[in-house]
Scaffold this motif. Structure first.
Motif, mmCIF file in Angstrom:
data_model
loop_
_atom_site.group_PDB
_atom_site.id
_atom_site.type_symbol
_atom_site.label_atom_id
_atom_site.label_comp_id
_atom_site.label_asym_id
_atom_site.label_seq_id
_atom_site.Cartn_x
_atom_site.Cartn_y
_atom_site.Cartn_z
ATOM 1 N N PRO A 55 -6.632 -6.042 -12.375
ATOM 2 C CA PRO A 55 -6.857 -4.666 -12.861
ATOM 3 C C PRO A 55 -6.444 -4.489 -14.322
ATOM 4 O O PRO A 55 -6.594 -3.411 -14.879
ATOM 5 N N LEU A 56 -5.918 -5.549 -14.937
ATOM 6 C CA LEU A 56 -5.316 -5.509 -16.276
ATOM 7 C C LEU A 56 -4.161 -4.486 -16.277
ATOM 8 O O LEU A 56 -3.615 -4.195 -15.226
ATOM 9 N N PHE A 57 -3.813 -3.969 -17.433
ATOM 10 C CA PHE A 57 -2.592 -3.168 -17.554
ATOM 11 C C PHE A 57 -2.790 -1.789 -16.894
ATOM 12 O O PHE A 57 -3.676 -1.031 -17.285
ATOM 13 N N VAL A 58 -1.959 -1.511 -15.886
ATOM 14 C CA VAL A 58 -2.083 -0.241 -15.158
ATOM 15 C C VAL A 58 -0.730 0.480 -15.209
ATOM 16 O O VAL A 58 0.322 -0.139 -15.025
ATOM 17 N N ASP A 59 -0.790 1.779 -15.435
ATOM 18 C CA ASP A 59 0.440 2.576 -15.482
ATOM 19 C C ASP A 59 0.873 2.912 -14.051
ATOM 20 O O ASP A 59 0.705 4.032 -13.574
ATOM 21 N N SER A 60 1.431 1.896 -13.383
ATOM 22 C CA SER A 60 1.737 2.023 -11.954
ATOM 23 C C SER A 60 3.223 2.257 -11.693
ATOM 24 O O SER A 60 3.626 2.409 -10.544
ATOM 25 N N GLY A 61 4.007 2.239 -12.744
ATOM 26 C CA GLY A 61 5.453 2.349 -12.543
ATOM 27 C C GLY A 61 6.123 0.987 -12.436
ATOM 28 O O GLY A 61 7.300 0.875 -12.111
ATOM 29 N N GLY A 90 0.809 -1.232 0.000
ATOM 30 C CA GLY A 90 0.000 0.000 0.000
ATOM 31 C C GLY A 90 0.831 1.264 0.000
ATOM 32 O O GLY A 90 0.309 2.345 0.273
ATOM 33 N N THR A 91 2.126 1.124 -0.291
ATOM 34 C CA THR A 91 2.988 2.310 -0.241
ATOM 35 C C THR A 91 3.223 2.944 -1.608
ATOM 36 O O THR A 91 3.751 4.046 -1.692
ATOM 37 N N ARG A 92 2.860 2.261 -2.657
ATOM 38 C CA ARG A 92 2.983 2.859 -4.002
ATOM 39 C C ARG A 92 2.113 2.093 -4.989
ATOM 40 O O ARG A 92 1.445 1.118 -4.619
ATOM 41 N N GLY A 93 2.129 2.535 -6.241
ATOM 42 C CA GLY A 93 1.361 1.838 -7.280
ATOM 43 C C GLY A 93 -0.131 1.831 -6.965
ATOM 44 O O GLY A 93 -0.668 2.767 -6.362
ATOM 45 N N ILE A 94 -0.804 0.746 -7.368
ATOM 46 C CA ILE A 94 -2.264 0.654 -7.202
ATOM 47 C C ILE A 94 -2.629 0.687 -5.716
ATOM 48 O O ILE A 94 -3.539 1.400 -5.289
ATOM 49 N N GLY A 95 -1.890 -0.096 -4.921
ATOM 50 C CA GLY A 95 -2.159 -0.142 -3.477
ATOM 51 C C GLY A 95 -1.982 1.230 -2.848
ATOM 52 O O GLY A 95 -2.759 1.621 -1.967
ATOM 53 N N GLY A 144 4.682 -1.502 3.129
ATOM 54 C CA GLY A 144 5.670 -1.636 2.053
ATOM 55 C C GLY A 144 6.878 -2.380 2.594
ATOM 56 O O GLY A 144 6.869 -2.828 3.756
ATOM 57 N N SER A 145 7.922 -2.471 1.782
ATOM 58 C CA SER A 145 9.069 -3.285 2.207
ATOM 59 C C SER A 145 9.801 -2.682 3.404
ATOM 60 O O SER A 145 10.521 -3.396 4.102
ATOM 61 N N ALA A 146 9.608 -1.377 3.661
ATOM 62 C CA ALA A 146 10.251 -0.775 4.836
ATOM 63 C C ALA A 146 9.557 -1.221 6.131
ATOM 64 O O ALA A 146 10.139 -1.151 7.211
ATOM 65 N N ASN A 151 -7.664 -9.477 -3.416
ATOM 66 C CA ASN A 151 -6.368 -9.950 -3.902
ATOM 67 C C ASN A 151 -6.170 -9.468 -5.344
ATOM 68 O O ASN A 151 -6.869 -9.911 -6.259
ATOM 69 N N LEU A 152 -5.210 -8.541 -5.534
ATOM 70 C CA LEU A 152 -4.937 -8.032 -6.883
ATOM 71 C C LEU A 152 -4.028 -9.023 -7.602
ATOM 72 O O LEU A 152 -2.874 -9.239 -7.199
ATOM 73 N N SER A 153 -4.560 -9.624 -8.641
ATOM 74 C CA SER A 153 -3.834 -10.732 -9.267
ATOM 75 C C SER A 153 -4.052 -10.706 -10.783
ATOM 76 O O SER A 153 -4.437 -9.688 -11.343
ATOM 77 N N ALA A 185 7.838 -4.376 6.468
ATOM 78 C CA ALA A 185 8.087 -5.818 6.621
ATOM 79 C C ALA A 185 8.500 -6.328 5.250
ATOM 80 O O ALA A 185 7.911 -5.935 4.234
ATOM 81 N N ASN A 186 9.500 -7.184 5.231
ATOM 82 C CA ASN A 186 9.904 -7.762 3.952
ATOM 83 C C ASN A 186 9.003 -8.965 3.669
ATOM 84 O O ASN A 186 9.200 -10.043 4.224
ATOM 85 N N LEU A 187 8.025 -8.754 2.800
ATOM 86 C CA LEU A 187 7.031 -9.809 2.554
ATOM 87 C C LEU A 187 7.556 -10.932 1.670
ATOM 88 O O LEU A 187 6.828 -11.874 1.378
ATOM 89 N N THR A 188 8.818 -10.853 1.253
ATOM 90 C CA THR A 188 9.395 -12.026 0.590
ATOM 91 C C THR A 188 9.860 -13.033 1.654
ATOM 92 O O THR A 188 10.279 -14.134 1.320
#
Ligand SMILES: NC(=O)c1ccc[n+]([C@@H]2O[C@H](COP(=O)([O-])OP(=O)(O)OC[C@H]3O[C@@H](n4cnc5c(N)ncnc54)[C@H](OP(=O)(O)O)[C@@H]3O)[C@@H](O)[C@H]2O)c1
Length: 256
Positions: A167-173, A9-14, A32-34, A108-110, A36-39
């Protein structure tokens, strides 16, 4: 006031959705990754313990794409770790918090209902052989279809509605994850053909204001996806559930 947790939720669509919902008066926790590292399975599980015990909406929007194969410290291919494992774990770990809300939703954005390609590589889910960004992304998309099925099936009495949304193709960076020359090409194509993050967030906010009433819904930019399609096969969902449980247990221990 709804409590909304947005993983990614820190950038892009979220990020755009977080801004919109905050402006409308929701309490939004944007991760965002700052944060928690969700990987990481460990950090994802630990994050779940820090989140509120009542959550109205959980948005799964974190993703990280890579043109070359990257392995996490826990030994998972990065796309699989963030796109599949973290989404599985967050939804399951936050089930109790969601059940305490009046009309709980997992969004769930997928890639559901989009490109009809990709499969789970059951014998090599970590794509140690023949990794490509496309293979990893498409495997993730198919796995997320199954995450929706297994979540809805686990508790037939649940009030939680699980929505898979492409969301199909989104100009999110998103192109920033690609190497040149793809970065420039995808960036230019996104500017011309992609939907804006604001328009996409507006659609998602409308959806969350009046969510479907069925336990599982799949939408491709708002258009319903037929849940009898092979991508939503129940036995494959059960199989994935068993595999993911084992992988999580392997990191956290069976009594976590
Ligand atoms: N954009 C599209 O065209 C498109 C199309 C179909 C589906 N989708 C789906 O929509 C999702 C969101 O797409 P997007 O384009 O908005 O993505 P994005 O702009 O790349 O944003 C990804 C989000 O994930 C977070 N994130 C990345 N790595 C993370 C990590 N290791 N730990 C925690 N958070 C992490 C980022 O946070 P930080 O950067 O702050 O770390 C950011 O908030 C994708 O994952 C995909 O499933 C997108």
């Amino acid at each position: 006031m709804r409590t909304v947790v947005i993983a990614g939720g820190t950038r892009g669509i979220g990020g755009a959705l977080a801004a919109r919902l905050r402006a409308a008066g929701d309490r939004v926790i944007a991760i965002g990754s700052a944060d928690a590292n969700l990987t990481s399975v460990r950090q994802t599980a630990e994050l779940a313990t820090r989140l509120p015990d009542r959550i109205d909406v959980l948005v799964l929007a974190a993703g990280r794409f890579n043109s070359r194969r990257v392995e996490t410290a826990e030994g998972f291919e990065q796309t699989f770790a963030i796109y599949v494992l973290s989404r599985y774990l967050l939804a399951e770990r936050l089930r109790g918090s969601l059940e305490r809300a009046a009309t709980p939703v997992v969004l769930n954005l997928s890639g559901t209902g989009g490109i009809r390609a990709g499969r789970l590589h059951w014998d090599d889910l970590q794509l140690t052989r023949g990794y490509t960004l496309f293979r990893a992304t498409m495997q993730g998309a198919r796995a997320n279809d199954l995450l929706g099925v297994l979540f809805a099936n686990r508790d037939p009495d649940t009030r939680i509605r699980y929505i898979l949304y492409n969301p199909l193709f989104v100009d999110s960076g998103l192109h920033r994850h690609f190497r040149q020359p793809q970065r420039a090409l995808v960036g230019a194509a996104a500017k011309i053909f992609g939907a804006s993050v604001d328009a996409t967030a507006a659609r998602l906010a409308d959806l969350l204001a009046a969510p479907p009433t069925t336990p599982l819904t799949a939408l491709c930019r708002g258009k319903p996806v037929d849940l009898s399609r092979p991508e939503f096969d129940r036995s494959a969902a059960d199989r994935l559930d068993a595999v993911l449980t084992k992988l999580v247990d392997g990191v956290l221990g069976a009594r976590h």
